[in-house]
Scaffold this active site. Structure first.
Site, mmCIF file in Angstrom:
data_model
loop_
_atom_site.group_PDB
_atom_site.id
_atom_site.type_symbol
_atom_site.label_atom_id
_atom_site.label_comp_id
_atom_site.label_asym_id
_atom_site.label_seq_id
_atom_site.Cartn_x
_atom_site.Cartn_y
_atom_site.Cartn_z
ATOM 1 N N LYS A 227 -1.873 -11.695 2.535
ATOM 2 C CA LYS A 227 -2.206 -11.196 1.198
ATOM 3 C C LYS A 227 -3.715 -11.007 1.056
ATOM 4 O O LYS A 227 -4.163 -10.029 0.459
ATOM 5 C CB LYS A 227 -1.681 -12.156 0.127
ATOM 6 C CG LYS A 227 -0.169 -12.062 -0.014
ATOM 7 C CD LYS A 227 0.363 -13.090 -0.975
ATOM 8 C CE LYS A 227 1.876 -12.999 -1.064
ATOM 9 N NZ LYS A 227 2.452 -14.118 -1.811
ATOM 10 N N LYS B 10 7.637 -3.639 7.990
ATOM 11 C CA LYS B 10 8.535 -4.319 7.065
ATOM 12 C C LYS B 10 8.434 -3.668 5.684
ATOM 13 O O LYS B 10 7.326 -3.423 5.210
ATOM 14 C CB LYS B 10 8.137 -5.799 6.969
ATOM 15 C CG LYS B 10 9.023 -6.612 6.046
ATOM 16 C CD LYS B 10 8.373 -7.938 5.669
ATOM 17 C CE LYS B 10 7.640 -7.859 4.348
ATOM 18 N NZ LYS B 10 8.196 -8.629 3.243
ATOM 19 N N LYS C 211 6.656 -4.077 -1.260
ATOM 20 C CA LYS C 211 5.932 -3.459 -2.380
ATOM 21 C C LYS C 211 4.455 -3.379 -2.048
ATOM 22 O O LYS C 211 3.765 -2.443 -2.405
ATOM 23 C CB LYS C 211 6.091 -4.318 -3.642
ATOM 24 C CG LYS C 211 7.363 -4.083 -4.392
ATOM 25 C CD LYS C 211 7.642 -5.231 -5.359
ATOM 26 C CE LYS C 211 8.644 -6.185 -4.796
ATOM 27 N NZ LYS C 211 8.833 -7.438 -5.517
HETATM 28 P P1 ADP Z 1 7.811 -7.744 -1.439
HETATM 29 O O1 ADP Z 1 7.379 -8.057 -0.029
HETATM 30 O O2 ADP Z 1 8.251 -6.337 -1.567
HETATM 31 O O3 ADP Z 1 6.782 -8.144 -2.476
HETATM 32 P P2 ADP Z 1 9.225 -10.068 -2.411
HETATM 33 O O4 ADP Z 1 8.163 -10.958 -1.870
HETATM 34 O O5 ADP Z 1 9.335 -9.920 -3.901
HETATM 35 O O6 ADP Z 1 9.098 -8.625 -1.729
HETATM 36 O O7 ADP Z 1 10.628 -10.559 -1.842
HETATM 37 C C1 ADP Z 1 11.780 -10.917 -2.561
HETATM 38 C C2 ADP Z 1 12.866 -11.290 -1.573
HETATM 39 O O8 ADP Z 1 13.198 -10.163 -0.752
HETATM 40 C C3 ADP Z 1 12.445 -12.406 -0.596
HETATM 41 O O9 ADP Z 1 13.556 -13.248 -0.354
HETATM 42 C C4 ADP Z 1 12.071 -11.655 0.653
HETATM 43 O O10 ADP Z 1 12.218 -12.431 1.816
HETATM 44 C C5 ADP Z 1 13.048 -10.493 0.630
HETATM 45 N N1 ADP Z 1 12.484 -9.308 1.327
HETATM 46 C C6 ADP Z 1 11.379 -8.615 0.945
HETATM 47 N N2 ADP Z 1 11.151 -7.590 1.785
HETATM 48 C C7 ADP Z 1 12.129 -7.643 2.734
HETATM 49 C C8 ADP Z 1 12.432 -6.835 3.878
HETATM 50 N N3 ADP Z 1 11.704 -5.776 4.191
HETATM 51 N N4 ADP Z 1 13.498 -7.178 4.634
HETATM 52 C C9 ADP Z 1 14.259 -8.256 4.302
HETATM 53 N N5 ADP Z 1 14.022 -9.048 3.232
HETATM 54 C C10 ADP Z 1 12.975 -8.753 2.447
#
Ligand code: ADP
Ligand code: TRP
Length: 323
Positions: free
Chosen positions: A110, A189, A192
């Site tokens: 981050k 991956k 957001k």
């Molecule tokens: P982001 O990385 O988009 O901010 P979050 O941190 O809000 O996503 O993640 C919310 C949930 O979705 C978590 O349990 C996270 O492990 C899962 N997650 C986020 N991105 C992925 C991905 N590309 N593949 C699988 N799981 C994901």
């Protein structure tokens, strides 16, 4: 079994969130005791516009309900409705070695992406541990990127129990291997924070643009291709039937297929799969009072459990609140 998971209100959910975590929220709710929450304190480490944080919080509640979360089975709540979790965060901080936090990959990621390295961002895994431990959670459905946070939670719980007695349950992550890391339009991956996501509630032209922008290699149409290295195929595999998946696999390997074709089919599948959820979300948007009631009720149910556990934590640590 006590299930718990949280999602940050930091934007709209995408295919990675859905297949990596949210779908498991729904499948695990039956026959278990699920607690699902909106991690607003966590989001505050990055989202510092009050109106935006409010909007996203309501948005996540709508998303989860539209996806099939049943508030009769699962307690759905906002993190700030259980303020005891911040008290537990402090207590856990006092048994958390600095070295553990310094090894946190997500903090480094981050900061590398340009987020301000505030103390909240650094202490984020301790708050996450408190979220999980305060409900004596046993199983935590998440994507692969949260694996280290779960390991840290287990470590912190172990340290507390060793020092103060067996108060906490040591939780286990629930990570589905086949959907643990969903790729985004650029092949990294989906996230957001990388801006490479395909939103599950996106529609029409915006959705079409996203799907068509998936990056592929420059192999000519006639060349045989490896489906397992190809983002459109990997995404299509999440949605298509086993037969259709096998068909596309052979078409990739045989050559004579352009990436445009597979992207078109992927777009169709995304549209079909999420159409009922979109429809339901539009309906729920008209009844935000209902959503507020769900959050209020979920918050009360969750807080009742948290207060009981905190009573035991205070007793165990020598911090009783009455004599
Ligand atoms: P982001 O990385 O988009 O901010 P979050 O941190 O809000 O996503 O993640 C919310 C949930 O979705 C978590 O349990 C996270 O492990 C899962 N997650 C986020 N991105 C992925 C991905 N590309 N593949 C699988 N799981 C994901
Ligand atoms: N850190 C998680 C994420 O970014 C969100 C989260 C906060 C969480 N607290 C949690 C997930 C407790 C599971 C359990 O996705």
């Amino acid at each position: 079994m006590r299930i718990l998971s949280g999602i940050q209100p930091s934007g709209r959910p995408h295919l990675g969130n859905y297949f990596g975590a949210l779908r498991q929220y729904i499948t695990l709710q039956k026959g278990n005791e699920p607690f699902y929450f909106i991690a607003s304190y966590h989001a505050l480490t990055a989202v510092q516009e009050p109106a935006l944080l409010r909007e996203y919080t309501m948005g996540v509640a709508l998303d989860l309900l539209a996806l099939g979360l049943d508030p009769k089975q699962a307690a759905l709540f906002a993190q700030q409705d259980v303020p005891e979790v911040t008290e537990l965060t402090w207590i856990l901080s006092c048994v958390t070695p600095m070295g553990l936090l310094e090894r946190a990959v997500s903090y480094k990621d981050k900061v590398a992406q340009g987020l301000t390295p505030n103390h909240g961002l650094f202490a984020y895994p301790v708050l996450q541990a408190a979220d999980i431990l305060i409900y004596l959670s046993e199983l935590v459905p998440v994507g692969q990127d949260q694996k280290q946070h779960l390991e840290m939670t287990r470590d912190i719980a172990g340290k507390f129990n060793q020092q103060f007695g067996e108060v906490f349950v040591i939780p286990k992550p629930y990570i589905l291997e086949s959907t643990a890391v969903v790729p985004g339009v650029d092949g990294r991956k989906m996230s957001k924070s990388y801006g490479n996501e395909i939103g599950i509630f996106e529609e029409g032209n915006a959705l079409k643009k996203r799907v068509m922008s998936i990056v592929t290699d420059s192999a000519p149409v006639e060349a045989p291709k490896d489906p397992h290295q190809s983002t459109p195929f990997l995404l299509l595999s999440l949605l298509a039937s086993a037969e259709e998946k096998a068909e596309w696999e052979s078409r990739y390997e045989a050559g004579g297929m352009g990436y445009g074709e597979v992207k078109k089919r992927l777009l169709q599948l995304v549209e079909e799969y999420f159409a009922p959820f979109r429809q339901r979300r539009h309906e729920l948007e008209k009844d935000t009072d209902y959503v507020m009631d769900v959050l209020k009720d979920g918050g009360m149910r969750a807080r009742a459990v948290a207060q009981q556990v905190m009573h035991r934590v205070r007793e165990a640590t020598g911090l009783p609140t009455s004599y």
